[in-house]
Design an enzyme around this catalytic site. Structure first.
Site, PDB file in Angstrom:
ATOM      1  N   ASP A   1       0.310  -4.734   4.816  1.00  0.00           N
ATOM      2  CA  ASP A   1      -1.103  -4.435   4.563  1.00  0.00           C
ATOM      3  C   ASP A   1      -1.867  -5.663   4.038  1.00  0.00           C
ATOM      4  OD1 ASP A   1      -2.875  -2.390   5.062  1.00  0.00           O
ATOM      5  OD2 ASP A   1      -2.823  -1.592   3.022  1.00  0.00           O
TER       6      ASP A   1
ATOM      7  N   ASP B   1       0.846  -1.190   0.000  1.00  0.00           N
ATOM      8  CA  ASP B   1       0.000   0.000   0.000  1.00  0.00           C
ATOM      9  C   ASP B   1       0.885   1.245   0.000  1.00  0.00           C
ATOM     10  OD1 ASP B   1      -1.894   1.951   0.280  1.00  0.00           O
ATOM     11  OD2 ASP B   1      -2.459   1.439   2.349  1.00  0.00           O
TER      12      ASP B   1
ATOM     13  N   LYS C   1       1.513   8.087   0.269  1.00  0.00           N
ATOM     14  CA  LYS C   1       1.931   8.163   1.671  1.00  0.00           C
ATOM     15  C   LYS C   1       3.281   8.876   1.773  1.00  0.00           C
ATOM     16  CE  LYS C   1      -0.157   3.831   3.315  1.00  0.00           C
ATOM     17  NZ  LYS C   1      -1.072   4.379   4.336  1.00  0.00           N
TER      18      LYS C   1
ATOM     19  N   ARG D   1     -10.884  -0.413   2.255  1.00  0.00           N
ATOM     20  CA  ARG D   1     -12.344  -0.487   2.364  1.00  0.00           C
ATOM     21  C   ARG D   1     -12.992  -0.704   0.991  1.00  0.00           C
ATOM     22  NH1 ARG D   1     -12.775   5.217   5.301  1.00  0.00           N
ATOM     23  NH2 ARG D   1     -10.703   4.535   5.938  1.00  0.00           N
TER      24      ARG D   1
HETATM   25  N1  BES Z   1      -3.149   0.415   5.274  1.00  0.00           N
HETATM   26  C1  BES Z   1      -3.532   1.670   5.768  1.00  0.00           C
HETATM   27  C2  BES Z   1      -3.784   1.662   7.287  1.00  0.00           C
HETATM   28  C3  BES Z   1      -2.572   1.421   8.153  1.00  0.00           C
HETATM   29  C4  BES Z   1      -1.797   2.459   8.591  1.00  0.00           C
HETATM   30  C5  BES Z   1      -2.270   0.135   8.556  1.00  0.00           C
HETATM   31  C6  BES Z   1      -0.694   2.231   9.390  1.00  0.00           C
HETATM   32  C7  BES Z   1      -1.169  -0.116   9.366  1.00  0.00           C
HETATM   33  C8  BES Z   1      -0.387   0.945   9.783  1.00  0.00           C
HETATM   34  C9  BES Z   1      -4.811   2.148   5.092  1.00  0.00           C
HETATM   35  O1  BES Z   1      -4.984   1.720   3.784  1.00  0.00           O
HETATM   36  C10 BES Z   1      -4.774   3.640   5.094  1.00  0.00           C
HETATM   37  O2  BES Z   1      -3.884   4.184   4.531  1.00  0.00           O
HETATM   38  N2  BES Z   1      -5.758   4.236   5.725  1.00  0.00           N
HETATM   39  C11 BES Z   1      -5.832   5.651   5.825  1.00  0.00           C
HETATM   40  C12 BES Z   1      -7.272   6.044   5.680  1.00  0.00           C
HETATM   41  C13 BES Z   1      -7.501   7.518   5.487  1.00  0.00           C
HETATM   42  C14 BES Z   1      -6.915   7.991   4.162  1.00  0.00           C
HETATM   43  C15 BES Z   1      -8.981   7.774   5.521  1.00  0.00           C
HETATM   44  C16 BES Z   1      -5.298   6.080   7.204  1.00  0.00           C
HETATM   45  O3  BES Z   1      -5.539   5.376   8.176  1.00  0.00           O
HETATM   46  O4  BES Z   1      -4.611   7.100   7.258  1.00  0.00           O
HETATM   47 ZN    ZN Z   2      -4.063  -0.104   3.289  1.00  0.00          ZN
HETATM   48 ZN    ZN Z   3      -4.027   2.980   2.353  1.00  0.00          ZN
END
Ligand code: BES
Ligand code: ZN
Ligand code: ZN
Length: 486
Positions: A268, A250, A257, A331
């Site tokens: 992920d 991811d 990111k 999601r």
């Molecule tokens: N895979 C990430 C969540 C994550 C973050 C898992 C750190 C493990 C460690 C997920 O896909 C993500 O990036 N979520 C975002 C959502 C936001 C953009 C609404 C997040 O949590 O920042």
């Molecule tokens: Zn993710």
């Molecule tokens: Zn993500």
């Protein structure tokens, strides 16, 4: 490691080292022999004391709860791993069920002794490889030999399933692609009894109109795969379906990111990897349920063909989704996988995902979130996973947060407007894809914290912990005992 129960007094058993637990600093119990040395070394019964001449290791343990026993095994392992010994012997210790106490000790040893060292050239050569349990119990309670052996066997299965998942999560993103996950699933079906595996490619995803899942895959060099494993024993009581987020990487996509947040995102795929571990464990434990694992495997990459913030995706369920952030990709994959999973009419539907950073902010990195519509199911799940040692807590939905994921131009937005309650709004997004019939049969587990921790903690090695595996295997074991009332 190897484990054996020998039905005779400890003193008559041959091993390189005797291990004695000092429970709650009780320096006077019947297995303790070296009080003079305690005095000399100033040992108060907390940490470890190795008496090399007496070939005895004392290990402090605050109590004999199941998870403390796992941690105690790790303490023993870390104390002996550099010694020139191959075997230890110890008595049985239990406060509650002796079988599960022995099982917990075995799990602790198996888990801590399985670090990710594949790419290290100076691998540690640990000689210690055998634990022998003797026929004496700490508080003198009677025991049945077959129960001890069952505990040993179950402990090995629980830990092997967890270690199997750890290996998948720890593997690098270059090697571990969706096709590799599909191959692993197929291999698993070949070696496990009563397990079959079906792999579906992009054409199938298109046919099924899984456009949210497909959008995430758009700029990846690796094709997506929908992986379906089914464990079906002869007399299955109920059908339990696990859905796993399998993001083999991811990057965040166009909503890229920052560099330091991207690191560890090979993890992920932890939800999907946990579902694989559960299938392995369930088959080896011969659990009386029909268990499915549905895995959405893809990368979330960046390129000229990426899906974009502003896109509107028509998901399999017919719900339109406004993409506001391409990093909220899990999601989207889960929406389509959950929609497909409901075609198989589950009695229980559990998804596992490293879904939100917010879950780690809220709960810390060691605890998972339990989300869903049914207060009864959430409470029951939390109660029945207690013995597994995995920590999880309930995060309730609430109507006021609904606003956060409203879209002006589609049925729902994939990203909350505000900063607060990110794990709950992610869970409420998934709920849009759960049909009325399954609302109260569904649980969402956000394992973002414990799935991958960049340090050793307790009996967990650096990196992947296999979060979700023991939790759900213990849940299913307990469920098999108490029945499924939902
Ligand atoms: N895979 C990430 C969540 C994550 C973050 C898992 C750190 C493990 C460690 C997920 O896909 C993500 O990036 N979520 C975002 C959502 C936001 C953009 C609404 C997040 O949590 O920042
Ligand atoms: Zn993710
Ligand atoms: Zn993500």
């Amino acid at each position: 490691m190897k484990f054996e129960f020998i039905n005779s007094e400890i003193s008559s058993i041959k091993a390189d080292l005797l291990v004695v637990l000092v429970v709650d600093k009780n320096m006077n119990h019947k297995f303790i022999q070296h009080k003079k040395e305690f005095e000399f070394f100033g040992y108060k019964g907390e940490d470890v004391l190795l008496l090399s001449e007496q070939k005895t290791l004392y290990v402090g343990t605050p109590n004999l709860e199941y998870d403390t026993l796992r941690k105690t095994s790790a303490k023993i392992y870390n104390a002996v791993k550099n010694l020139n010994i191959t075997s230890i012997k110890m008595a049985l210790y239990a406060k509650h069920c002796l079988k599960i106490s022995t099982q917990s000790l075995v799990e602790g040893f198996e888990l801590i002794s399985h670090p990710f060292e594949k790419y290290k050239s100076d691998k540690k050569d640990v000689k210690f490889q055998k634990v022998i349990f003797g026929a004496q119990e700490y508080s003198g309670r009677p025991f049945k030999e077959d129960k001890i052996n069952e505990g040993i066997r179950n402990g090995i299965i629980m830990a092997n399933a967890t270690n199997f998942t750890k290996d998948i999560v720890n593997e690098t993103p270059e090697i571990y692609t969706p096709l590799k996950m599909a191959q692993d699933a197929q291999n698993l079906a070949e070696i496990c009894d009563n397990v079959e595996c079906k792999i579906y490619d992009e054409k199938f995803l298109q046919k099924e109109k899984m456009n949210a899942f497909l959008a995430v895959n758009k700029s990846s060099a690796h094709p997506a795969r929908l992986i379906h494993l089914i464990y079906k024993p002869e007399n299955s009581l109920k059908r339990v379906i696990f859905v796993g987020k399998g993001l083999t990487y991811d990057s965040g996509g166009l909503s890229l990111k920052p560099a330091n947040y991207m690191l560890t995102m090979k993890s992920d795929k932890s939800g999907a990897a946990a579902a694989l571990g559960i299938i392995k464990g369930a088959s080896e434990l011969n659990l009386p349920f029909e268990i499915h694992a549905i895995l959405g495997a893809t990368e979330n990459m960046i390129g000229s063909n990426s899906y974009k913030p502003d896109d509107i995706l028509l998901s399999r369920a017919g719900v339109s989704i406004e993409v506001q952030n391409t990093d909220a990709e899990g999601r989207l994959v889960l929406a389509d996988c959950l929609s497909w999973a409901q075609e198989f009419k589950p009695d229980l539907l559990i998804d596992m995902a490293t879904l939100t950073g917010a879950c780690i902010v809220g709960l810390g990195e060691y605890t998972s979130g339990i989300l869903g519509n049914s207060a009864e199911l959430k409470a029951k799940f939390k109660e029945l996973i207690a013995k597994s040692g995995e920590m999880a807590t309930i995060l309730d939905f609430n109507e006021y947060l609904q606003d956060e994921i409203k879209s002006q131009i589609a049925d729902v937005s994939n990203c909350a407007k505000g900063r607060y309650g990110g794990s709950i709004t992610a869970g409420m997004f998934l709920d849009k894809f759960i049909q009325p019939e399954f609302k109260d049969k569904w649980l969402h587990l956000d394992i973002a914290g414990p799935a991958y921790v960049q340090k050793e903690w307790g009996y967990n090695t650096f990196g992947a912990s296999g979060a979700g595996v023991r939790m759900n295997l213990y849940f299913l074991c307990e469920l098999a005992k108490v029945g499924l009332s939902c």
